[in-house]
Write a protein that holds these residues in place. Structure first.
Motif, PDB file in Angstrom:
ATOM      1  N   ALA A   1       0.653  -1.052  -0.182  1.00  0.00           N
ATOM      2  CA  ALA A   1       0.141  -0.028  -0.004  1.00  0.00           C
ATOM      3  C   ALA A   1       0.634   1.440  -0.152  1.00  0.00           C
ATOM      4  O   ALA A   1       0.427   2.307  -0.645  1.00  0.00           O
ATOM      5  CB  ALA A   1      -0.845   0.095   1.220  1.00  0.00           C
ATOM      6  N   PRO A   2       1.871   1.437   0.750  1.00  0.00           N
ATOM      7  CA  PRO A   2       2.421   2.467   0.958  1.00  0.00           C
ATOM      8  C   PRO A   2       3.115   3.043  -0.841  1.00  0.00           C
ATOM      9  O   PRO A   2       3.315   3.996  -1.061  1.00  0.00           O
ATOM     10  CB  PRO A   2       3.731   2.506   1.811  1.00  0.00           C
ATOM     11  CG  PRO A   2       3.193   1.556   2.910  1.00  0.00           C
ATOM     12  CD  PRO A   2       2.407   0.798   1.892  1.00  0.00           C
TER      13      PRO A   2
ATOM     14  N   ILE B   1       2.199   1.697  -3.342  1.00  0.00           N
ATOM     15  CA  ILE B   1       0.718   2.180  -4.146  1.00  0.00           C
ATOM     16  C   ILE B   1       0.380   3.539  -4.047  1.00  0.00           C
ATOM     17  O   ILE B   1       0.250   4.307  -5.232  1.00  0.00           O
ATOM     18  CB  ILE B   1      -0.085   1.272  -4.031  1.00  0.00           C
ATOM     19  CG1 ILE B   1       0.067  -0.407  -4.601  1.00  0.00           C
ATOM     20  CG2 ILE B   1      -1.597   1.751  -4.803  1.00  0.00           C
ATOM     21  CD1 ILE B   1      -0.890  -1.292  -3.983  1.00  0.00           C
ATOM     22  N   ASP B   2       0.340   4.093  -2.805  1.00  0.00           N
ATOM     23  CA  ASP B   2      -0.198   5.477  -2.671  1.00  0.00           C
ATOM     24  C   ASP B   2       0.970   6.420  -3.164  1.00  0.00           C
ATOM     25  O   ASP B   2       0.460   7.540  -3.386  1.00  0.00           O
ATOM     26  CB  ASP B   2      -0.311   5.430  -1.228  1.00  0.00           C
ATOM     27  CG  ASP B   2      -1.549   4.506  -0.661  1.00  0.00           C
ATOM     28  OD1 ASP B   2      -2.423   4.238  -1.231  1.00  0.00           O
ATOM     29  OD2 ASP B   2      -1.458   4.380   0.665  1.00  0.00           O
ATOM     30  N   ALA B   3       2.240   6.090  -3.314  1.00  0.00           N
ATOM     31  CA  ALA B   3       3.068   6.949  -3.428  1.00  0.00           C
ATOM     32  C   ALA B   3       3.482   7.021  -4.970  1.00  0.00           C
ATOM     33  O   ALA B   3       4.002   8.122  -5.557  1.00  0.00           O
ATOM     34  CB  ALA B   3       4.551   6.712  -2.838  1.00  0.00           C
ATOM     35  N   ASN B   4       2.853   5.981  -5.546  1.00  0.00           N
ATOM     36  CA  ASN B   4       3.307   6.009  -7.235  1.00  0.00           C
ATOM     37  C   ASN B   4       2.115   6.047  -8.056  1.00  0.00           C
ATOM     38  O   ASN B   4       2.147   6.414  -9.202  1.00  0.00           O
ATOM     39  CB  ASN B   4       4.188   4.825  -7.456  1.00  0.00           C
ATOM     40  CG  ASN B   4       5.517   5.150  -6.752  1.00  0.00           C
ATOM     41  OD1 ASN B   4       6.437   5.805  -7.190  1.00  0.00           O
ATOM     42  ND2 ASN B   4       5.767   4.600  -5.588  1.00  0.00           N
TER      43      ASN B   4
ATOM     44  N   THR C   1      -6.847   4.805  -8.549  1.00  0.00           N
ATOM     45  CA  THR C   1      -6.092   5.946  -8.382  1.00  0.00           C
ATOM     46  C   THR C   1      -5.282   5.972  -9.947  1.00  0.00           C
ATOM     47  O   THR C   1      -5.017   7.035 -10.181  1.00  0.00           O
ATOM     48  CB  THR C   1      -5.211   6.047  -7.174  1.00  0.00           C
ATOM     49  OG1 THR C   1      -4.299   4.884  -7.214  1.00  0.00           O
ATOM     50  CG2 THR C   1      -6.093   6.149  -5.895  1.00  0.00           C
TER      51      THR C   1
ATOM     52  N   SER D   1      -1.296   7.017  -8.534  1.00  0.00           N
ATOM     53  CA  SER D   1      -1.879   7.883  -9.002  1.00  0.00           C
ATOM     54  C   SER D   1      -1.246   8.967  -9.945  1.00  0.00           C
ATOM     55  O   SER D   1      -1.360   9.293 -10.888  1.00  0.00           O
ATOM     56  CB  SER D   1      -2.453   8.771  -8.087  1.00  0.00           C
ATOM     57  OG  SER D   1      -3.330   9.847  -8.552  1.00  0.00           O
TER      58      SER D   1
ATOM     59  N   THR E   1      -5.391  -0.330  -9.616  1.00  0.00           N
ATOM     60  CA  THR E   1      -6.181   0.686  -8.682  1.00  0.00           C
ATOM     61  C   THR E   1      -6.758   1.530  -9.312  1.00  0.00           C
ATOM     62  O   THR E   1      -6.470   1.982 -10.446  1.00  0.00           O
ATOM     63  CB  THR E   1      -5.016   1.460  -8.005  1.00  0.00           C
ATOM     64  OG1 THR E   1      -4.463   2.187  -8.780  1.00  0.00           O
ATOM     65  CG2 THR E   1      -4.080   0.029  -7.108  1.00  0.00           C
TER      66      THR E   1
END
Length: 183
Positions: free
Chosen positions: A48-49, A51-54, A100, A56, A98
């Motif tokens: 998850a970290p 994914i969240d950082a890249n 995002t 979108s 995702t």
């Protein structure tokens, strides 16, 4: 997100089956070669970290670029993730599967369907086919097609190629009956 390069390919088919295609059938692909955010960390349980950082950010980078390269409204689209040999296929899947990531392309293309995808692991120069389907109705057979892609020097073992593809039309000279004729 660390981007090493962006590759843009625009393909125009002007003849198919010994007949002219008019207007030419156009397919565009834009690929970003990025550093794998999980490279060198061994097995990472929680993606998850990364994914969240890249996810979108890479979606926001590629979606307008592929629409600009196409130069026309998209009728079909698809996505790809090719992971270098030191990564896992799951690393590529984590970035492209995702909302995002995908919603950037859906919004840019005025699309409503899920994006068809290919994920694989490979060495630099690996060939991959991106599947395309209609942007609002995945049952429209004329738009089921693929585009072949290759980035000569990517992915390095610690990289991922993330690519989007868009077509301005269905397959050239398509003539299959609608799916409804078989139901």
């Amino acid at each position: 997100m660390n981007v090493r390069k962006i590759v843009t390919v625009v393909e125009e088919t002007r003849a198919e089956g010994e007949r002219a295609v008019s207007p030419p059938a156009t397919v565009a692909v834009v690929a970003a070669v990025i550093e794998n955010p999980w490279a060198g960390q061994g097995f990472v349980e929680d993606l998850a970290p990364g994914i969240d950082a890249n996810a979108s950010e890479v979606g926001a980078l590629l979606a307008p670029a592929v629409m600009e390269a196409l130069g026309a409204p998209a009728e079909a689209y698809g996505k790809a993730a090719v992971v270098g040999l030191d990564g896992e296929i799951e690393h590529g899947s984590a970035l492209i599967h995702t909302l995002t990531f995908g919603d950037h392309f859906r919004k840019a293309a005025n699309a409503t369907t899920l994006l068809p995808a290919v994920e694989k692991r490979g060495a630099a120069g690996v060939v991959f086919d991106i599947p395309l389907k209609h942007i609002t109705d995945a049952t429209i057979r004329s738009h089921h097609q693929t585009v072949e892609v290759r980035v000569a020097d990517a992915p390095h073992p610690n990289e991922i190629i993330i690519a989007l593809a868009a077509a301005a039309q269905g397959r050239p000279q398509q003539r299959l009956a609608a799916l409804s004729t078989e139901q």
